[in-house]
Design an enzyme around this catalytic site. Structure first.
Site, short mmCIF file in Angstrom:
data_model
loop_
_atom_site.label_atom_id
_atom_site.label_comp_id
_atom_site.label_asym_id
_atom_site.label_seq_id
_atom_site.Cartn_x
_atom_site.Cartn_y
_atom_site.Cartn_z
N ASN A 9 49.79 45.74 37.00
CA ASN A 9 49.28 45.21 35.64
C ASN A 9 48.33 46.34 35.11
OD1 ASN A 9 48.87 44.00 33.29
ND2 ASN A 9 47.72 42.20 34.45
N LYS A 11 47.51 46.51 32.23
CA LYS A 11 46.78 45.77 31.17
C LYS A 11 46.55 46.92 29.90
CE LYS A 11 44.28 42.90 34.40
NZ LYS A 11 43.06 42.44 34.87
N HIS A 95 48.96 35.22 32.03
CA HIS A 95 48.00 35.71 32.74
C HIS A 95 46.70 35.04 32.10
CE1 HIS A 95 44.93 38.89 33.83
NE2 HIS A 95 45.89 39.10 34.52
N GLU A 97 43.85 36.27 31.18
CA GLU A 97 43.21 37.03 30.17
C GLU A 97 44.00 36.61 28.81
OE1 GLU A 97 43.64 41.01 31.40
OE2 GLU A 97 42.12 40.49 33.11
N GLU A 167 46.25 33.88 40.77
CA GLU A 167 45.11 34.71 40.62
C GLU A 167 44.07 34.04 40.00
OE1 GLU A 167 46.42 38.70 39.19
OE2 GLU A 167 46.57 37.79 37.46
N GLY A 173 39.18 41.50 38.35
CA GLY A 173 38.31 42.63 37.69
C GLY A 173 36.89 42.68 38.26
N SER A 213 41.38 41.44 42.44
CA SER A 213 40.87 42.54 43.01
C SER A 213 41.38 42.94 44.39
CB SER A 213 39.43 42.14 43.27
OG SER A 213 38.64 42.04 42.30
P1 PGA Z 1 42.46 43.04 39.16
O1 PGA Z 1 43.35 42.35 38.28
O2 PGA Z 1 43.13 43.63 40.31
O3 PGA Z 1 41.88 44.29 38.35
O4 PGA Z 1 41.33 42.14 39.56
C1 PGA Z 1 44.28 41.52 38.76
C2 PGA Z 1 45.25 40.90 37.37
O5 PGA Z 1 44.56 40.64 36.55
O6 PGA Z 1 46.32 40.74 37.58
#
Ligand code: PGA
Length: 254
Positions: A9, A11, A95, A97, A167, A173, A213
């Site tokens: 992803n 982003k 997601h 976010e 997740e 992140g 992560s």
């Molecule tokens: P990350 O994000 O690997 O940077 O923690 C995962 C995601 O949001 O899909």
């Protein structure tokens, strides 16, 4: 045996030139075949370019969101048919976010999931608890509600038509990831919920990713867990060497 699926992803990262470069590097670093399914999810603006770059690899292409209508006066939105047209096979839906910053709810997630399926896209449906919910002991309840909400009224004959990504919001992140055993336990709850909705056969074949992560250092141990069938990778998917090592780790972990 569920084939591991690793999705990147990206982003809101990568210009066209950077996207091209990343795909070219991945093509040299990731062995063909290899038993792991790979999906890249660049921003909308880079989908066509990445589709071009992926040609011949057998990797999937995913968008990071989709609207549920096919066309019309919906400024700023992108339809499932448009995603198919540009070459997408997958789409991330719900997601955290988008839930946090853009008002996504279980109901809008469900509409998007159904629309994606109608267009023949495989939705990667994201669920996961916040830190407050985890500390309050609500993880299982939150995740069950999100899965039930997202899959409301969905018809699912083939488990290959859907992927769920667990997740935990606090792990995204942050560099903090769930322990493999913890992540596995929540994925088991998700699989049980899918079994209640669609039957044991579908649930046994449905793939559940862990996200939050994921790094080269932890991908193999996560993938060794019985209920974890892949990863949705954010930050580490922006670096070709790291993402390639995660894919290799997934192959090794199985
Ligand atoms: P990350 O994000 O690997 O940077 O923690 C995962 C995601 O949001 O899909």
């Amino acid at each position: 045996m569920r084939r591991p699926i690793i999705a990147g992803n990206w982003k809101m990262h990568k210009t066209l030139a950077e996207a091209k470069e990343l795909v070219a590097q991945l093509r040299t670093l990731v062995p063909a075949g290899g038993g792991v399914e790979v999906v890249l999810c660049p921003p909308f603006t880079a989908l066509a370019t990445v589709a071009e770059g992926l040609r011949g690899t057998g990797w999937g292409l995913g968008a990071q969101d989709v609207f549920w209508e096919e066309k019309g006066a919906f400024t700023g939105e992108v339809s499932p048919g448009m995603l198919r047209d540009v070459g997408c096979s997958h789409v991330i839906v719900g997601h955290s976010e988008r839930r946090q910053h853009f008002g996504e709810t279980d109901e809008t997630v469900a509409r998007k999931v159904r629309a994606a399926r109608r267009a023949g896209l495989v939705p990667i449906v994201c669920v996961g608890e916040t830190l407050t919910q985890r500390e309050a002991g609500e993880t299982a309840a939150v995740v069950v509600e999100q899965v039930r909400g997202a899959l409301a009224s969905l018809e699912l004959a083939d488990p290959g038509q859907l992927i769920i990504a667990y997740e935990p919001v606090w792990a995204i992140g942050t560099g903090r990831n769930a322990t493999p055993a913890d992540a596995n336990a929540v994925c088991a709850v998700i699989r049980k919920t899918v079994a209640e909705l669609f039957g044991a056969e579908v649930a046994n074949h449905l793939r559940i990713q862990y996200g939050g992560s994921v790094k080269p250092e932890n991908s193999a141990e996560l993938m060794r867990e019985s209920e974890i069938d892949g990863a949705l990778v954010g930050g580490a998917s922006l670096d070709a060497a790291a993402f390639a090592r995660i894919i290799a780790g997934a192959a090794a972990g199985r």
